[in-house]
Design an enzyme around this catalytic site. Structure first.
Site, PDB file in Angstrom:
ATOM      1  N   GLU A 179       0.931  -1.052   0.225  1.00  0.00           N
ATOM      2  CA  GLU A 179       0.003  -0.087  -0.018  1.00  0.00           C
ATOM      3  C   GLU A 179       0.822   1.345   0.017  1.00  0.00           C
ATOM      4  OE1 GLU A 179      -3.906   1.481   2.510  1.00  0.00           O
ATOM      5  OE2 GLU A 179      -2.201   0.449   3.725  1.00  0.00           O
ATOM      6  N   LYS A 235     -10.151   0.288  -2.134  1.00  0.00           N
ATOM      7  CA  LYS A 235     -10.337  -0.065  -0.850  1.00  0.00           C
ATOM      8  C   LYS A 235     -11.703   0.245  -0.215  1.00  0.00           C
ATOM      9  CE  LYS A 235      -7.736   0.137   3.822  1.00  0.00           C
ATOM     10  NZ  LYS A 235      -6.853   1.040   4.270  1.00  0.00           N
ATOM     11  N   CYS A 254      -5.120  -3.915   2.909  1.00  0.00           N
ATOM     12  CA  CYS A 254      -4.479  -3.439   4.412  1.00  0.00           C
ATOM     13  C   CYS A 254      -5.681  -3.754   5.593  1.00  0.00           C
ATOM     14  CB  CYS A 254      -4.287  -2.005   4.566  1.00  0.00           C
ATOM     15  SG  CYS A 254      -3.206  -1.562   5.951  1.00  0.00           S
TER      16      CYS A 254
END
Length: 318
Positions: free
Chosen positions: A71, A141, A187
């Protein structure tokens, strides 16, 4: 081991005529050689892209077909203003990665690029790019990190990031002609098992990407446990590329980039949790298939849902 965001389904090829993959293809064995990267991104595109190119060269020299970057691999800002401004360079950054993919004949997983969403927000966007430089999948995301970390920073990702609204999986083919499905996550998604469950049992994922920039406190407490749990409960490979070390006076990341097999075993990880580098592993479809055959959780899950009055409509994983 080695040291150191409705779904989109795209069929493409990761096959290459070089190295271990070619030997495996000749032997009829389905291996996909991949590299997981670790780096310390800063608020400078040029520096980060230079690092990504160097790591791609290393992966190519080790006969990898794919490289998985963490990321914020192209930019990690020190302020909201910097992060928002960095999104203006999104097209140029993507073009730079196209050049890297072509130069080294590699698939690239590019976690957490800053893509413009509006005047006041960006998307945290992961791209899967093939060796021709074509973008084969885009995931924005879904779960945003709004947390007051104990003994750490207060982070409010939703203050400058717009969430995605779909899960994404994409297909590639290894040198032996075996098709792999890659489920994209980023993440903080790691803490939401339903994401992984759906990608595995609805979209038939074999591999999960987890590009991350875990804080040091949360990483020390939960990084390995969560990653191994996702691998074990889904019987998938998990490739977790990580930001590492100190980015600025305000920000430090946990590191520990690693690859986990479908039985939960760590098969590659960077030997220094704070150093820039790669770790390499051969993903084995035969091993994955055997794990699923010996413990058929897909079938047992469907039976469990039926017993509970739920529906397994559209779920066809084995």
């Amino acid at each position: 081991f080695s040291s150191c965001h409705s779904s989109m389904r795209v069929v493409a090829s990761a096959a290459s005529g070089r190295g271990t993959g070619a030997v495996a293809a000749a032997a009829g064995k389905s291996l996909l050689r991949v590299a997981v990267a670790q780096m310390t991104s800063v608020n400078n595109h040029a520096i980060n892209l230079e690092t990504c190119e160097r790591l791609s060269r290393e992966a190519s020299e080790k006969n990898c077909q794919m490289v998985f970057f963490p990321e914020c691999c192209a930019f990690l800002g020190e302020s909201t203003a910097e992060t928002l401004a960095s999104s203006e360079a999104f097209p140029t950054v993507v073009d730079s990665f196209r050049a890297i993919a072509k130069k080294f004949d590699l698939w690239l997983s590019l976690g957490g690029l800053q893509e413009p969403a509006s005047e006041s927000k960006v998307h945290n966007t992961q791209l899967l790019m093939d060796p021709s430089g074509s973008v084969r999948a885009t995931y924005r995301k879904v779960h945003l990190f709004d947390v007051d970390v104990p003994k750490g920073p207060v982070l409010k990702e939703s203050g400058y990031t717009a969430p995605g609204d779909e899960l994404v999986a994409a297909n590639c083919v290894d040198p032996a002609g075996c098709e792999w499905t890659i489920g994209l996550t980023t993440c903080y998604d790691l803490r939401f098992p339903l994401v992984f469950d759906r990608l595995r049992h609805v979209h038939n994922a074999h591999i999960f990407t987890v590009p991350s920039a875990f804080t040091k406190p949360t990483g020390e407490a939960h990084w390995h446990i969560l990653l191994q749990a996702r691998a074990i409960e889904t019987q998938c490979y998990v490739i977790a590329s990580a930001q590492a070390g100190r980015h600025s006076a305000k920000r430090e990341s946990y590191g520990h980039s690693l690859i986990i097999d479908p039985w939960g075993k760590i098969v590659a990880q960077c030997s220094d949790p704070n150093a820039t580098g790669i770790a390499v592993a051969d993903l084995d479809m035969d091993l994955l298939s055997k794990v699923r055959e010996r413990m058929p959780i897909g079938m047992h899950r469907r039976k469990g849902l039926a017993s509970l009055g739920g529906s397994s409509s559209g779920e066809n994983a084995k």
